[in-house]
Design a protein around this motif. Sequence first.
Motif, PDB file in Angstrom:
ATOM      1  N   THR A  38       0.808  -1.215   0.000  1.00 23.47           N
ATOM      2  CA  THR A  38       0.000   0.000   0.000  1.00 23.47           C
ATOM      3  C   THR A  38       0.842   1.266   0.000  1.00 23.47           C
ATOM      4  N   LEU A  39       2.094   1.181   0.430  1.00 18.98           N
ATOM      5  CA  LEU A  39       2.950   2.360   0.477  1.00 18.98           C
ATOM      6  C   LEU A  39       3.536   2.655  -0.899  1.00 18.98           C
ATOM      7  N   GLU A  40       4.062   3.878  -1.043  1.00 22.23           N
ATOM      8  CA  GLU A  40       4.586   4.298  -2.340  1.00 22.23           C
ATOM      9  C   GLU A  40       5.965   3.729  -2.629  1.00 22.23           C
ATOM     10  N   VAL A  41       6.704   3.382  -1.589  1.00 26.20           N
ATOM     11  CA  VAL A  41       8.049   2.824  -1.769  1.00 26.20           C
ATOM     12  C   VAL A  41       8.190   1.587  -0.891  1.00 26.20           C
ATOM     13  N   PRO A  42       9.074   0.649  -1.261  1.00 21.86           N
ATOM     14  CA  PRO A  42       9.282  -0.533  -0.418  1.00 21.86           C
ATOM     15  C   PRO A  42       9.891  -0.150   0.924  1.00 21.86           C
ATOM     16  N   LEU A  49       8.103   5.156   8.611  1.00 21.47           N
ATOM     17  CA  LEU A  49       7.997   5.742   9.942  1.00 21.47           C
ATOM     18  C   LEU A  49       9.335   6.140  10.561  1.00 21.47           C
ATOM     19  N   TYR A  50      10.373   5.335  10.362  1.00 15.75           N
ATOM     20  CA  TYR A  50      11.636   5.661  11.053  1.00 15.75           C
ATOM     21  C   TYR A  50      12.857   5.205  10.243  1.00 15.75           C
ATOM     22  N   PRO A  51      13.077   5.790   9.066  1.00 15.61           N
ATOM     23  CA  PRO A  51      14.191   5.337   8.225  1.00 15.61           C
ATOM     24  C   PRO A  51      15.565   5.514   8.868  1.00 15.61           C
ATOM     25  N   ARG A  63      24.838  -2.188  14.697  1.00 18.99           N
ATOM     26  CA  ARG A  63      23.863  -1.099  14.604  1.00 18.99           C
ATOM     27  C   ARG A  63      23.659  -0.788  13.127  1.00 18.99           C
ATOM     28  N   VAL A  64      22.395  -0.735  12.708  1.00 18.95           N
ATOM     29  CA  VAL A  64      22.091  -0.411  11.313  1.00 18.95           C
ATOM     30  C   VAL A  64      20.834   0.446  11.289  1.00 18.95           C
ATOM     31  N   GLY A  65      20.857   1.498  10.479  1.00 16.50           N
ATOM     32  CA  GLY A  65      19.666   2.321  10.322  1.00 16.50           C
ATOM     33  C   GLY A  65      18.585   1.556   9.593  1.00 16.50           C
ATOM     34  N   ALA A  66      17.330   1.815   9.942  1.00 15.25           N
ATOM     35  CA  ALA A  66      16.226   1.088   9.314  1.00 15.25           C
ATOM     36  C   ALA A  66      16.220   1.292   7.806  1.00 15.25           C
ATOM     37  N   GLY A  67      16.461   2.540   7.359  1.00 10.02           N
ATOM     38  CA  GLY A  67      16.501   2.821   5.928  1.00 10.02           C
ATOM     39  C   GLY A  67      17.640   2.102   5.235  1.00 10.02           C
ATOM     40  N   GLU A  68      18.799   2.055   5.898  1.00 11.11           N
ATOM     41  CA  GLU A  68      19.951   1.353   5.322  1.00 11.11           C
ATOM     42  C   GLU A  68      19.658  -0.144   5.195  1.00 11.11           C
ATOM     43  N   LEU A  69      18.982  -0.701   6.189  1.00 13.19           N
ATOM     44  CA  LEU A  69      18.622  -2.120   6.124  1.00 13.19           C
ATOM     45  C   LEU A  69      17.739  -2.400   4.916  1.00 13.19           C
ATOM     46  N   ILE A  70      16.775  -1.519   4.657  1.00 15.10           N
ATOM     47  CA  ILE A  70      15.900  -1.707   3.498  1.00 15.10           C
ATOM     48  C   ILE A  70      16.698  -1.627   2.206  1.00 15.10           C
ATOM     49  N   PHE A 143       4.832  15.395  15.991  1.00 12.82           N
ATOM     50  CA  PHE A 143       5.172  14.366  15.021  1.00 12.82           C
ATOM     51  C   PHE A 143       5.020  12.988  15.667  1.00 12.82           C
ATOM     52  N   TYR A 144       4.574  12.025  14.866  1.00 17.69           N
ATOM     53  CA  TYR A 144       4.358  10.674  15.376  1.00 17.69           C
ATOM     54  C   TYR A 144       5.489   9.728  15.019  1.00 17.69           C
ATOM     55  N   TYR A 145       6.453  10.206  14.250  1.00 20.77           N
ATOM     56  CA  TYR A 145       7.635   9.430  13.935  1.00 20.77           C
ATOM     57  C   TYR A 145       8.735  10.394  13.514  1.00 20.77           C
ATOM     58  N   VAL A 146       9.950   9.888  13.515  1.00 28.75           N
ATOM     59  CA  VAL A 146      11.117  10.703  13.186  1.00 28.75           C
ATOM     60  C   VAL A 146      11.728  10.180  11.902  1.00 28.75           C
ATOM     61  N   THR A 147      11.784  11.017  10.881  1.00 24.96           N
ATOM     62  CA  THR A 147      12.450  10.618   9.648  1.00 24.96           C
ATOM     63  C   THR A 147      13.861  11.184   9.570  1.00 24.96           C
TER      64      THR A 147
END
Length: 339
Positions: A38-42, A49-51, A63-70, A143-147
């Motif tokens: 449903t989201l615009e990007v994988p 919510l928290y890349p 330690r790995v950032g959520a965005g980096e993991l994706i 804000f409900y999440y931190v980008t």
Amino acid sequence: MPEAPVRTDVAIVGAGPVGLFAVFECGMLKMHCHVIDTLEVPGGQCAALYPEKPIYDIPGYPRVGAGELIEQLLEQAAPFEPVYHMDQRVEKLERVGEWWRLTTTRDTVVEAKAIIMAAGVGAFGPNRPPLENIQAYEGKSVFYYVTKPEDFRDRSVVIAGGGDSALDWSILLAEIARKVYVVHRRPKFRGAPDSVAKLQALAGAGQVELVIPYQLHRLEGRDGELEAVVVRDFDGGEKALEADRLLPFFGLSMDLGPIRDWGLDLDRQTLTVDPFTCETNLPGIHAIGDIASYRNKLKLILTGFSEAATAAHAIYPRVHPGEELHWEYSTTKGVPGRA
């Protein structure tokens, strides 16, 4: 008008980290995948919510950032040329002969020999605190999440909540914010013990102020710009915290949407599966990650990764009937297109 169906070996519903790893596991077994989200990007919640949120329990990554993991998971899946259908939700599921047919809100029709449900918590959104006129502040100072953590540098931040998100961001933002308040209704936190210990240490060092036991009561400011967060204790006493940012972390509201109507066995917001195959009560439909439920399950990303491998191996005979699987480890088999 629905499009002409496209056929594939496996349809994966959900492009979060577990769904992306399922592409890799299926690919290693010579099964091609179409992925719907449903989201615009994988990336699921990790991307939306928290890349930049750090994750500490991925094997091989202290330690790995959520965005980096994706990004790494997308690169890992890329050799198997998955097809992504983003910004659309599966609205209809039906059986057509030996195929499962999925129709989306964009009239995309995918027919697959098997389905992997990796939809996480389903459609999600933040649980808003019941504060008057909070919508006027959202996107400006609430804000409900931190980008981007840098957006909070030198800010005075109130973080409300007692779970992992509240703890993680309190610890991280303590390094860059001018002031961090942590508001919670009781002294005991629900997060990981190590995170609780880190927060207590920061509080002892004066880098974080614990506002306990208090609850959010009122916002003060103008034109969407926050000036203070008023909190109240259980005796009615009030305290004004001078702050220009509020991060309320009270979890996500979850909605399985049309999935509820597909005849799958439900356990509240999850799908009941056989832990040995991750198959649901409908043959050929498997579930992995947070949406899958079985006794003693641990809701961890690494558990979802293991389930992706389990589901792929269970699906193989359905996609390649009569073919014996001669399994080889990736160290000996390699990956297509890579040395």
